[in-house]
Write an enzyme that holds these catalytic residues in place. Structure first.
Site, PDB file in Angstrom:
ATOM      1  N   SER A  53      -3.639   1.377 -13.030  1.00  0.00           N
ATOM      2  CA  SER A  53      -4.579   1.319 -14.159  1.00  0.00           C
ATOM      3  C   SER A  53      -4.192   0.286 -15.214  1.00  0.00           C
ATOM      4  CB  SER A  53      -4.748   2.716 -14.781  1.00  0.00           C
ATOM      5  OG  SER A  53      -5.294   3.611 -13.834  1.00  0.00           O
TER       6      SER A  53
ATOM      7  N   GLY B 228      -5.661  -3.270  -9.386  1.00  0.00           N
ATOM      8  CA  GLY B 228      -6.755  -2.841  -8.517  1.00  0.00           C
ATOM      9  C   GLY B 228      -8.099  -3.016  -9.212  1.00  0.00           C
ATOM     10  N   GLY B 229      -8.623  -1.918  -9.761  1.00  0.00           N
ATOM     11  CA  GLY B 229      -9.969  -1.894 -10.338  1.00  0.00           C
ATOM     12  C   GLY B 229     -10.269  -3.056 -11.269  1.00  0.00           C
TER      13      GLY B 229
ATOM     14  N   LYS C 121      -8.932  -3.919  -2.785  1.00  0.00           N
ATOM     15  CA  LYS C 121      -9.165  -2.708  -1.959  1.00  0.00           C
ATOM     16  C   LYS C 121     -10.401  -2.941  -1.080  1.00  0.00           C
ATOM     17  CE  LYS C 121      -7.220  -0.004  -5.702  1.00  0.00           C
ATOM     18  NZ  LYS C 121      -6.706   1.294  -6.052  1.00  0.00           N
TER      19      LYS C 121
ATOM     20  N   HIS D   5       1.205   0.628   0.294  1.00  0.00           N
ATOM     21  CA  HIS D   5       0.378   1.045  -0.844  1.00  0.00           C
ATOM     22  C   HIS D   5       0.175   2.558  -0.754  1.00  0.00           C
ATOM     23  CE1 HIS D   5      -3.031   1.546  -3.495  1.00  0.00           C
ATOM     24  NE2 HIS D   5      -2.741   0.363  -4.009  1.00  0.00           N
TER      25      HIS D   5
ATOM     26  N   GLU E  20      -2.252   4.419  -1.249  1.00  0.00           N
ATOM     27  CA  GLU E  20      -3.462   4.881  -0.550  1.00  0.00           C
ATOM     28  C   GLU E  20      -3.219   4.904   0.951  1.00  0.00           C
ATOM     29  OE1 GLU E  20      -6.220   2.191  -2.461  1.00  0.00           O
ATOM     30  OE2 GLU E  20      -5.918   3.302  -4.327  1.00  0.00           O
TER      31      GLU E  20
ATOM     32  N   GLY F  54      -5.819   4.016 -10.124  1.00  0.00           N
ATOM     33  CA  GLY F  54      -7.256   4.285 -10.138  1.00  0.00           C
ATOM     34  C   GLY F  54      -7.649   5.488 -10.979  1.00  0.00           C
TER      35      GLY F  54
ATOM     36  N   GLU G  17       4.265   1.471  -8.401  1.00  0.00           N
ATOM     37  CA  GLU G  17       2.932   2.005  -8.680  1.00  0.00           C
ATOM     38  C   GLU G  17       2.989   3.527  -8.660  1.00  0.00           C
ATOM     39  OE1 GLU G  17      -0.317  -0.975  -7.667  1.00  0.00           O
ATOM     40  OE2 GLU G  17       0.170   0.004  -5.802  1.00  0.00           O
TER      41      GLU G  17
ATOM     42  N   ASN H  66      -5.576  -6.633  -6.086  1.00  0.00           N
ATOM     43  CA  ASN H  66      -5.847  -5.851  -4.870  1.00  0.00           C
ATOM     44  C   ASN H  66      -7.301  -5.400  -4.940  1.00  0.00           C
ATOM     45  OD1 ASN H  66      -5.947  -4.085  -2.741  1.00  0.00           O
ATOM     46  ND2 ASN H  66      -4.707  -2.480  -3.727  1.00  0.00           N
TER      47      ASN H  66
HETATM   48  C1  PEP Z   1      -3.707  -0.705  -6.838  1.00  0.00           C
HETATM   49  O1  PEP Z   1      -4.610  -0.486  -6.058  1.00  0.00           O
HETATM   50  O2  PEP Z   1      -2.659  -1.224  -6.428  1.00  0.00           O
HETATM   51  C2  PEP Z   1      -3.879  -0.349  -8.241  1.00  0.00           C
HETATM   52  C3  PEP Z   1      -2.875  -0.493  -9.052  1.00  0.00           C
HETATM   53  O3  PEP Z   1      -5.129   0.114  -8.613  1.00  0.00           O
HETATM   54  P1  PEP Z   1      -5.662   0.336 -10.116  1.00  0.00           P
HETATM   55  O4  PEP Z   1      -5.275  -0.888 -10.897  1.00  0.00           O
HETATM   56  O5  PEP Z   1      -7.140   0.487  -9.970  1.00  0.00           O
HETATM   57  O6  PEP Z   1      -4.988   1.554 -10.637  1.00  0.00           O
END
Ligand code: PEP
Length: 257
Positions: free
Chosen positions: A212, A233-234, A11, A95, A97, A173, A167, A9
């Site tokens: 994360s 994500g990151g 983002k 999600h 966010e 994040g 999640e 992802n």
């Molecule tokens: C996400 O955006 O779905 C996510 C899991 O982000 P991160 O891995 O950065 O925590």
């Protein structure tokens, strides 16, 4: 059990130049991981660019959001049929966010889930509790409600071609990750809910962990019985980190990428 699945992802990150560089670093190496499914979800404007890059690879394209509606006066929205035209397979829904920043409710997420199924794409239903929920001991009930709301509307058959991503909001994040045991407990609970309706569908469903995930923690998270891969994500923006995570999800560890 199907091959594990890892979804990136991105983002709201990237540029034409950065995307091309990242994809060039990733694609030939990812294609050697034969017993792994991978999806990449860039921001909407980059779908054609990423689709072009993926055309000669096994990696699937995805999107980060979709409208619940098919067409009409919904300024700024994008329909599932449009995403299909651009080659998307996976569509992230609910999600955290979007649940937090855009106040998306379980009912709205469910309507989007239905729209994705109607377009014959694969919904990736994101669920997870906040830190307050966890501290109050409500993790299981929050996640149950998020899954059950969709299940009540689409029925168990709606999960025959779907993915669920657990999640925990407090882990997204933040650099804080659920312990493998915490993740396994919630994943097993999600599978139990679905198995109560159809064991075969529950067993073949990918339940991904997100929050994360990085090169150092991926292996222990993915080794849990009910963790079938990750939503990243990151770390998906950094080629080496993402490759390490994909390697960790692939059964058999002896890969030099
Ligand atoms: C996400 O955006 O779905 C996510 C899991 O982000 P991160 O891995 O950065 O925590």
């Amino acid at each position: 059990m199907p091959a594990p699945l890892v979804i990136a992802n991105w983002k709201m990150n990237g540029s034409l130049e950065k995307n091309a560089r990242l994809l060039n670093q990733l694609l030939t190496k990812l294609d050697t991981l034969e017993y792994l499914e991978v999806g990449i979800c860039p921001p909407f404007p980059y779908l054609p660019q990423v689709s072009d890059h993926l055309s000669q690879s096994r990696i699937n394209l995805g999107a980060q959001n979709v409208s619940a509606f098919e067409a009409g006066a919904y300024t700024g929205e994008v329909s599932a049929a449009m995403l299909r035209e651009f080659g998307c397979r996976y569509i992230l829904l609910g999600h955290s966010e979007r649940r937090l920043l855009c106040q998306e409710s379980n009912d709205q997420v469910t309507a989007k889930f239905e729209a994705v199924l109607k377009a014959e794409l694969t919904p990736v239903l994101c669920v997870g509790e906040t830190l307050e929920h966890r501290q109050r001991g409500e993790s299981e009930s929050v996640v149950s409600t998020q899954v059950q709301t969709v299940l009540d509307r689409v029925g168990i058959q709606g999960f025959a071609n779907a993915v669920i991503a657990y999640e925990p909001v407090w882990a997204i994040g933040t650099g804080e990750t659920a312990t493998p045991e915490q993740a396994q407990a919630v994943h097993a609970q999600i599978r139990r809910i679905l198995a109560g309706h159809d064991a075969a569908i529950a067993n073949q469903l990918h339940i991904l962990y997100g929050g994360s995930v990085n090169a150092a923690n991926a292996q222990t998270l993915f080794s849990q019985k009910d963790v079938d891969g990750g939503l990243v994500g990151g770390a998906s923006l950094e080629a080496n980190a993402f490759l390490e995570i994909c390697k960790a999800a692939h059964p058999g560890t002896h890969f030099d990428l």
